[in-house]
Design a protein around this motif. Structure first.
Motif, short mmCIF file in Angstrom:
data_model
loop_
_atom_site.label_atom_id
_atom_site.label_comp_id
_atom_site.label_asym_id
_atom_site.label_seq_id
_atom_site.Cartn_x
_atom_site.Cartn_y
_atom_site.Cartn_z
N ARG A 50 0.84 -1.20 0.00
CA ARG A 50 0.00 0.00 0.00
C ARG A 50 0.88 1.25 0.00
O ARG A 50 2.07 1.18 0.31
CB ARG A 50 -0.94 0.01 1.20
CG ARG A 50 -0.27 0.19 2.55
CD ARG A 50 -1.31 0.19 3.66
NE ARG A 50 -0.76 0.50 4.96
CZ ARG A 50 -0.22 -0.38 5.79
NH1 ARG A 50 -0.16 -1.66 5.43
NH2 ARG A 50 0.25 0.00 6.96
N VAL A 51 0.26 2.37 -0.37
CA VAL A 51 0.93 3.68 -0.40
C VAL A 51 0.18 4.61 0.53
O VAL A 51 -1.06 4.65 0.51
CB VAL A 51 0.96 4.26 -1.83
CG1 VAL A 51 1.59 5.65 -1.83
CG2 VAL A 51 1.72 3.33 -2.77
N GLU A 52 0.91 5.35 1.34
CA GLU A 52 0.30 6.30 2.26
C GLU A 52 0.83 7.69 1.97
O GLU A 52 2.04 7.88 1.75
CB GLU A 52 0.60 5.92 3.72
CG GLU A 52 -0.02 4.61 4.15
CD GLU A 52 0.29 4.27 5.59
OE1 GLU A 52 0.99 5.08 6.24
OE2 GLU A 52 -0.16 3.21 6.07
N LEU A 53 -0.05 8.70 1.94
CA LEU A 53 0.32 10.09 1.73
C LEU A 53 0.36 10.84 3.06
O LEU A 53 -0.37 10.50 4.00
CB LEU A 53 -0.67 10.78 0.79
CG LEU A 53 -0.60 10.37 -0.68
CD1 LEU A 53 -1.71 11.03 -1.47
CD2 LEU A 53 0.75 10.73 -1.27
N SER A 54 1.20 11.87 3.10
CA SER A 54 1.33 12.65 4.33
C SER A 54 0.05 13.38 4.68
O SER A 54 -0.22 13.64 5.85
CB SER A 54 2.48 13.65 4.19
OG SER A 54 2.30 14.47 3.04
N GLN A 55 -0.77 13.73 3.67
CA GLN A 55 -2.05 14.38 3.91
C GLN A 55 -3.06 13.85 2.90
O GLN A 55 -2.75 13.70 1.71
CB GLN A 55 -1.94 15.90 3.80
CG GLN A 55 -1.15 16.54 4.95
CD GLN A 55 -1.05 18.04 4.80
OE1 GLN A 55 -0.19 18.53 4.10
NE2 GLN A 55 -1.93 18.77 5.47
N ALA A 56 -4.27 13.61 3.38
CA ALA A 56 -5.32 13.10 2.50
C ALA A 56 -6.08 14.21 1.81
O ALA A 56 -6.75 13.97 0.79
CB ALA A 56 -6.29 12.22 3.29
N ALA A 57 -6.00 15.44 2.33
CA ALA A 57 -6.72 16.57 1.74
C ALA A 57 -5.99 17.86 2.07
O ALA A 57 -5.35 17.97 3.13
CB ALA A 57 -8.16 16.63 2.24
N LEU A 58 -6.08 18.84 1.15
CA LEU A 58 -5.47 20.15 1.36
C LEU A 58 -6.41 21.23 0.84
O LEU A 58 -7.05 21.06 -0.20
CB LEU A 58 -4.14 20.26 0.60
CG LEU A 58 -2.90 19.60 1.20
CD1 LEU A 58 -1.74 19.71 0.22
CD2 LEU A 58 -2.53 20.24 2.53
#
Length: 667
Positions: free
Chosen positions: A219-227
Motif C-alpha cells: 500500500r501507499v500512504e500520503l502525508s495528507q489526504a486533503a489540502l
C-alpha cells in the motif's frame, strides 16, 4: 680312615675357655669411658640459590617453552638430588608444569618461579597476542529480502592457523542505504541493491557481499489526504510505500500526477501548486499501488498592489503605459484580476488599460483599484521640450514588415510612414532632410535572388534609387553632413567586413578600411558634424573571445585610431556630438547595456545608467538630446547627455515603437 673321638672332659674344657674370654671382654668394656661418644656424620650441603633459565622470555598466546632451574651451593656448584617445585605468579597469563614446561595463556606479564631447598628463583615471561594473519567472514555472500536480517561471523587466525578468540571486530557497510550492520555483525537489509559488508580485525579486512531483493509494495500512504489552498500557494506531499507487514520501504520512486493540471499541478518531488480555483486529486503511484489526496483551491484575495512606473514626468500629449501587479498575502502574483484605473485631477487622463496622457501642467495621482485594495503613484505633467528636428526610424510589424517612419517628438501626433517599401530599415537622412538612404534585405520572389543593398528615396516617397548592387551585403548607411557622400557597411559573403564610402548617387565606391586586418568585422559608420571624420565599430574574434572596439579615422580613411577595446563590453553603434569632441555608443555592463560617452581627446568615459538595454544611439544636431531604442520594449526614448530628462517618444502603444532612430531636419 682315622676317626678322632672327643671326650667329655675336652668339651668341658673348651666351654670353660670360651666363658673366660667372654668375662675378660666384659670386664674390659666395663673399664671403658662412655662419656665421649664418636662424632656424627657431616650434614648435606646447603642450597644457596636457584637460577631459572631463561631469565626473560616473550611468547605469543598458545606458545609453549621449557624453563630450567639450577640448584647451586654457595660456591656455585650444582647440587644434585633436590626436587624443584614450579609455579606462575599469574596463571591467567601463563601456566607451568611440574617439569617447567610453560604455556602462554593470555596477554600480560608473569614470573615463572622454581623453588628448592627453601630458595626461589624466577624468570620473567611476557605474553603478547599473536598477530592476525588471516581473517574470514562467513558467509562470504548472502541474499536478503528487503527488511530481512542475518548475523555474519568473522574468524581471525594466526600464522600457524590457530583461531584467535577475543579479538575486537569492527563492522562497516559500504552502502548503508542498502544494508546496515551492527557492532555484533547483524546485517539488516534496507532497500534493494548490493552492499559490501566489511569486517576488520587489527590490520586485516574481509568482506561479505550482500544482495538485497525488493519487497512487494502492499500500500501507499500520503502525508495528507486533503489540502485547502489559495491560488498560488504550494505544499509538499510525501508518499510512503509499505509492505504487507506495514514496514516502510524506502527509496521507491514515486510517480506524481494531477487529475486537473489546469487547477492543481504537482512536480516530480510532490510539490503541489494551486493554479486556479477548483478541485483536483493528486495521485501518488508506487509499483502499481496508488494513494490520492483531494486538493481544493480557493481564489486568493488581493492583499497588495504595486504600480509601475512608481513616478514619472510626462509631457503634455505624451502617453505612458502604467501596469499594476497584484499579490496575495503570501506575496504570490495574482493573474487575471480586474484593475480599475483613475486619476485624481484632470491634468491627465487614463484609459481602462492604464495608458496615461498628459493634458496640462500640474501634478496627478494615478490610482489602481482591485477587489477593494487601492494603490497610487504620482506623475508630473510638463510642457513638451521643443526640438528642431524630427526622428526617422524603422519599425517592425507583427507580419514581419519593416517600414520607415518620421515622428515629430512631443507633438502628440502619430508618425508618418515614408513610402520606401516594406523591407526597409536603418534610415539615414541627407543634411537637408529631403532624401533618406536606407538598407533593404529581401529575397526576390520567383528567382530567389537576394537583395541586400542601399537605396535612397525622397521624403515624399518619389525618386527611389538603388545605390549599391554588387555582391555581398550592404547596410548601415550614413549620409555626410556636408552632403554628396554616403558611408556604409559592406560585407563580402564569407569574407571581409569593411567601411566603404560612395557618392550620393552610388558611384565611386571606396573601401576605407582595407588596410585593417581581415579578421575584423567593421560596421556602423558615423560622420562627425563637420564631415572630416568617420567613427565605426569593430569586432575581432580571437582565442580569448570577442574584442569589441570603437575607432575613428579621417574621411579619406587615413589616421585610424582605436578609442576603446573590451572583451566584455561589446562596444557598438557610435554617434558624434555636434562639437566633434565626444562619441556616444552602446556598451554592455554585464546586466544592462547603457549609452556610454567618451572624450575622443582624453579617452575618459561616462555611463548613462538607464533602465534596460539601450541601443542605436543618435546625437541630436543641437547636442541637447540623444535618441535611442530601449531593447525589450522596442520604444524610442530621448535623454540629455548628462542622463537627465528621459522621455518616451513613441508614446502611443499603437505606434509600435521603433528601431535605429536618426535625427532629420524638419520640413
Amino acid at each position: 680312615m682315622t676317626r678322632t673321638l672327643h671326650s667329655p672332659l675336652r668339651r668341658t674344657t673348651a666351654i670353660a675357655a670360651t666363658t673366660a674370654a667372654l668375662l675378660v671382654a666384659m670386664a674390659t668394656l666395663a673399664c671403658t669411658d662412655v662419656t665421649n661418644p664418636p662424632p656424627p656424620p657431616p650434614p648435606p650441603p646447603t642450597v644457596a640459590r636457584v637460577v631459572v633459565r631463561p631469565a626473560t622470555s616473550t611468547l605469543e598466546v598458545g606458545d609453549q617453552q621449557a624453563f630450567t632451574a639450577r640448584v647451586l651451593d654457595i660456591d656455585g656448584n650444582d647440587l644434585e638430588g633436590y626436587s624443584v617445585a614450579w609455579s606462575s605468579t599469574s596463571t591467567q597469563v601463563a601456566t607451568v608444569s611440574s617439569t617447567g614446561l610453560v604455556t602462554a595463556i593470555g596477554e600480560g606479564t608473569t614470573s615463572i618461579r622454581a623453588s628448592a631447598g627453601g630458595r626461589i628463583g624466577a624468570g620473567v615471561l611476557t605474553v603478547r597476542l599473536a598477530p592476525v594473519a588471516t581473517l574470514e567472514v562467513s558467509p562470504p555472500e548472502a541474499t536478503l529480502a528487503e527488511g530481512g536480517a542475518r548475523v555474519l561471523t568473522a574468524v581471525a587466525r594466526d600464522a600457524a592457523g590457530r583461531e584467535l578468540t577475543g579479538r575486537a571486530v569492527t563492522w562497516a557497510s559500504a552502502n548503508p542505504s542498502v544494508a546496515t550492520v551492527s557492532p555484533s555483525g547483524l546485517v539488516t537489509a534496507v532497500m534493494p541493491g548490493t552492499a559490501i559488508i566489511q569486517a576488520a580485525v587489527e590490520s586485516k579486512v574481509a568482506e561479505s557481499r550482500i544482495t538485497v531483493t525488493a519487497a512487494a509494495v502492499e500500500r501507499v500512504e500520503l502525508s495528507q489526504a486533503a489540502l485547502n489552498l489559495f491560488e498560488g500557494e504550494s505544499r509538499i506531499l510525501t508518499a510512503v510505500a509499505k509492505d504487507a507487514n506495514g514496514r516502510v520501504l524506502p527509496g521507491r520512486p514515486v510517480e506524481w500526477s494531477s487529475t486537473d493540471p489546469s487547477s492543481v499541478s504537482v512536480d516530480a518531488l510532490g510539490r503541489v501548486t494551486a493554479i486556479r480555483a477548483g478541485r483536483a486529486e493528486i495521485v501518488a503511484t508506487i509499483d502499481s499501488r496508488s494513494a490520492t489526496a483531494l486538493i481544493t483551491v480557493a481564489r486568493a484575495p488581493v492583499a497588495s498592489i504595486s504600480i509601475a512606473p512608481t513616478s514619472a514626468v510626462v509631457e503634455i500629449g505624451e502617453q505612458r503605459q502604467y501596469r499594476a501587479q497584484l499579490k496575495d498575502a503570501l506575496g504570490n502574483v495574482l493573474e487575471g484580476r480586474t484593475v480599475t484605473w483613475s486619476v485624481d485631477y484632470p491634468t491627465a487622463s487614463i484609459t481602462p488599460g492604464g495608458v496615461l496622457t498628459g493634458v496640462r501642467n500640474g501634478y496627478v495621482t494615478v490610482w489602481a483599484t482591485s477587489e477593494g485594495v487601492v494603490a497610487g503613484v504620482g506623475a508630473t505633467i510638463v510642457m513638451p521640450e521643443p526640438t528642431t528636428h524630427d526622428l526617422v526610424y524603422h519599425r517592425l510589424s507583427g507580419t514581419g514588415a519593416s517600414e520607415i517612419f518620421i515622428l515629430q517628438p512631443g507633438a502628440g501626433v502619430a508618425p508618418t510612414r515614408l513610402n520606401a517599401g516594406s523591407v526597409s530599415r536603418s534610415p539615414a537622412p541627407s543634411p537637408d532632410g529631403w532624401r533618406v538612404a536606407f538598407a533593404v534585405s529581401m529575397e526576390v520572389l520567383g528567382t530567389g535572388d537576394r537583395i541586400d543593398d542601399i537605396f535612397a528615396v525622397d521624403r515624399d516617397g518619389r525618386n527611389m534609387q538603388r545605390l549599391t548592387s554588387g555582391a555581398g551585403y550592404d547596410d548601415s548607411p550614413a549620409w555626410s553632413p556636408t552632403g554628396g557622400r554616403i558611408a556604409y557597411h559592406h560585407w563580402e559573403t564569407g569574407g571581409r567586413s569593411d567601411i566603404w564610402v560612395m557618392n550620393a548617387d552610388g558611384t565611386n565606391p571606396v573601401n576605407l578600411t582595407a588596410d585593417l586586418h581581415a579578421s575584423g568585422f567593421r560596421r556602423a559608420p558615423a560622420w562627425s558634424r563637420d564631415g572630416t571624420r568617420i567613427a565605426f565599430a569593430q569586432s575581432e574574434y580571437g582565442p580569448e573571445g570577442t574584442t569589441a572596439s570603437i575607432w575613428i579615422m579621417n574621411a579619406d580613411g587615413s589616421h585610424k585610431r582605436r578609442l576603446t577595446s573590451t572583451l566584455t563590453g561589446f562596444d557598438s553603434a557610435p554617434t558624434w556630438s555636434p562639437d566633434g569632441i565626444h562619441l556616444a555608443f552602446s556598451r554592455y555592463y554585464g546586466v544592462h547595456g547603457d549609452i556610454t560617452i567618451i572624450d575622443t581627446n582624453t579617452g575618459a568615459t561616462s555611463r548613462l545608467a538607464l533602465e534596460g538595454l539601450q541601443v542605436g544611439a543618435s546625437w541630436s544636431p543641437d547636442g541637447s538630446l540623444i535618441a535611442f531604442t530601449q531593447s525589450g520594449s522596442g520604444n524610442i526614448y530621448t535623454v540629455r547627455p548628462d542622463g537627465t530628462n528621459l522621455r518616451l517618444r513613441t508614446v502611443d502603444p499603437a505606434w509600435g515603437g521603433g528601431l535605429a532612430p536618426a535625427w532629420i531636419t524638419r520640413r
